[in-house]
Write a protein that holds these residues in place. Structure first.
Motif, short mmCIF file in Angstrom:
data_model
loop_
_atom_site.label_atom_id
_atom_site.label_comp_id
_atom_site.label_asym_id
_atom_site.label_seq_id
_atom_site.Cartn_x
_atom_site.Cartn_y
_atom_site.Cartn_z
N ASN A 90 -12.74 -0.35 -0.16
CA ASN A 90 -11.69 0.50 0.41
C ASN A 90 -12.14 1.08 1.75
O ASN A 90 -13.28 1.49 1.92
CB ASN A 90 -11.35 1.63 -0.56
N THR A 91 -11.22 1.10 2.73
CA THR A 91 -11.51 1.68 4.03
C THR A 91 -10.54 2.83 4.30
O THR A 91 -9.65 3.11 3.51
CB THR A 91 -11.38 0.63 5.15
N GLU A 92 -10.71 3.48 5.44
CA GLU A 92 -9.86 4.61 5.82
C GLU A 92 -8.69 4.18 6.70
O GLU A 92 -7.96 5.03 7.20
CB GLU A 92 -10.69 5.66 6.56
N TRP A 93 -8.49 2.88 6.87
CA TRP A 93 -7.42 2.39 7.74
C TRP A 93 -6.14 2.22 6.93
O TRP A 93 -6.14 1.62 5.86
CB TRP A 93 -7.80 1.08 8.39
N VAL A 94 -5.05 2.76 7.45
CA VAL A 94 -3.75 2.77 6.78
C VAL A 94 -2.72 2.15 7.69
O VAL A 94 -2.80 2.24 8.92
CB VAL A 94 -3.34 4.21 6.40
N MET A 95 -1.74 1.48 7.08
CA MET A 95 -0.63 0.89 7.84
C MET A 95 0.69 1.22 7.16
O MET A 95 0.82 1.08 5.94
CB MET A 95 -0.78 -0.63 7.95
N GLU A 96 1.65 1.66 7.94
CA GLU A 96 3.02 1.85 7.47
C GLU A 96 3.86 0.70 8.02
O GLU A 96 3.99 0.53 9.22
CB GLU A 96 3.57 3.19 7.95
N GLU A 97 4.40 -0.10 7.10
CA GLU A 97 5.18 -1.28 7.49
C GLU A 97 6.67 -0.97 7.34
O GLU A 97 7.15 -0.66 6.26
CB GLU A 97 4.80 -2.48 6.61
N TYR A 98 7.39 -1.08 8.46
CA TYR A 98 8.84 -0.85 8.47
C TYR A 98 9.56 -2.20 8.46
O TYR A 98 9.23 -3.08 9.27
CB TYR A 98 9.25 -0.08 9.72
N ARG A 99 10.54 -2.34 7.58
CA ARG A 99 11.34 -3.56 7.56
C ARG A 99 12.81 -3.20 7.37
O ARG A 99 13.15 -2.12 6.88
CB ARG A 99 10.87 -4.50 6.44
N LEU A 100 13.68 -4.12 7.78
CA LEU A 100 15.12 -3.89 7.69
C LEU A 100 15.60 -4.08 6.25
O LEU A 100 15.04 -4.88 5.49
CB LEU A 100 15.86 -4.85 8.61
N ALA A 101 16.66 -3.34 5.89
CA ALA A 101 17.25 -3.45 4.56
C ALA A 101 18.70 -3.00 4.62
O ALA A 101 19.06 -2.16 5.45
CB ALA A 101 16.47 -2.60 3.55
N GLU A 102 19.51 -3.60 3.75
CA GLU A 102 20.92 -3.25 3.58
C GLU A 102 21.66 -3.20 4.91
O GLU A 102 21.83 -4.21 5.57
CB GLU A 102 21.04 -1.94 2.79
N ALA A 103 22.10 -2.00 5.35
CA ALA A 103 22.91 -1.91 6.57
C ALA A 103 22.15 -2.40 7.80
O ALA A 103 22.75 -2.86 8.77
CB ALA A 103 23.38 -0.47 6.78
N GLY A 104 20.82 -2.33 7.77
CA GLY A 104 20.03 -2.81 8.90
C GLY A 104 20.07 -4.30 9.08
O GLY A 104 19.73 -4.81 10.15
#
Length: 280
Positions: free
Chosen positions: A133-147
């Protein structure tokens, strides 16, 4: 499907002093991810394309920066499967928690619509399902429904000719370097028409940052008391504060050892006199 090309180059942009790129989740999905998925112009060049699976996270965040946003494309493990590849660089990304829905504000009092999802992932060194485990984090945004609904974009007209004004347009096009940006955009739009296009759901926005360490509070409280009290830790008399009979005698909330001024000429303390009945 036509090849997708970045609309804005990845050249570094000089920001005004004190300016920070702090988009909301709705800004990321509506104003950046959806236009990129439709190959439409972007509001700025702060987010650029990158092959996320070819790099370690610490290679993508510039030195001196705390975070960075990137466009990337999700890759499936199998041609007809829905599972995505998570191996990247010297390790892999592992999902943490549930997907968070992202809503767009309703117009004219309408109900907000869900336009995307946000998934949080942590980077592990080594191959899945094992790794460090590392301290690096990623938030992944993806399209859904109306997007993912079709949107109107400007595309070149079939044939690619300027019609009757072909000669004049050709002459003007050769002098684009001498024209203003507004005029260049007007010339570029002469041969474009609005068309409906479906967003490419393989595009995502990746917000990469390093998780901050939680620092333990230093134990300097008792040390500061020792310095202020001449080596003695004062005691807070809670019982005396709540007793009305002792209010007059307890003028201070902090009580310490008796000082030399409290002793009388004979060497006895005032407390001893009170107990023996002297001085009455």
């Amino acid at each position: 499907m036509a090849a997708s090309h970045p609309i804005i180059s990845g050249a570094p942009i000089l920001l005004e002093p004190g300016f920070k790129f702090r988009p909301t989740d709705e800004d990321v999905v509506v104003h950046y991810l959806r236009p990129r998925a439709m190959n439409a112009p972007l509001p700025s060049g702060f987010i650029v394309d990158v092959d996320l699976l070819s790099h370690n996270p610490w290679e993508l965040v510039p030195e001196g920066s705390a975070e960075k946003y990137y466009f990337s494309r999700r890759v499936t493990r199998w041609p007809r499967g829905n599972r995505r590849k998570r191996a990247a660089g010297d390790g892999h990304w592992k999902a943490s928690g549930k997907d968070v829905p992202i809503f767009s504000k309703g117009i004219n009092g309408r109900v907000p619509l869900m336009v995307g999802l946000k998934k949080t992932m942590v980077f592990y060194r080594g191959k899945a399902p094992f790794g460090e485990n590392t301290e690096w984090v990623m938030e992944e945004y993806r399209l859904a429904e109306a997007g993912l609904m079709p949107g109107r974009v400007m595309r070149p007209r079939e044939g690619g000719s300027f019609g009757k004004c072909g000669c004049a347009a050709a002459v003007i096009a050769k002098k684009n370097d001498e024209l203003s940006e507004a005029l260049r955009n007007a010339i570029a739009n002469l041969n474009k028409v609005p068309v409906l296009e479906n967003p490419d759901d393989s595009w995502v926005v990746c917000h990469i940052y390093k998780k901050k360490k939680k620092c333990a509070m230093p134990r300097v409280v008792a040390q500061s008391y020792n310095i202020a009290g001449g080596g003695q830790v004062p005691f807070f008399d809670f019982i005396g504060q709540g007793n009305p009979e002792r209010t007059a005698s307890s003028s201070s909330s902090l009580t310490g050892p008796p000082s030399e001024k409290e002793n009388d000429d004979t060497g006895g303390s005032t407390n001893e006199k009170a107990c023996s009945g002297e001085g009455k």
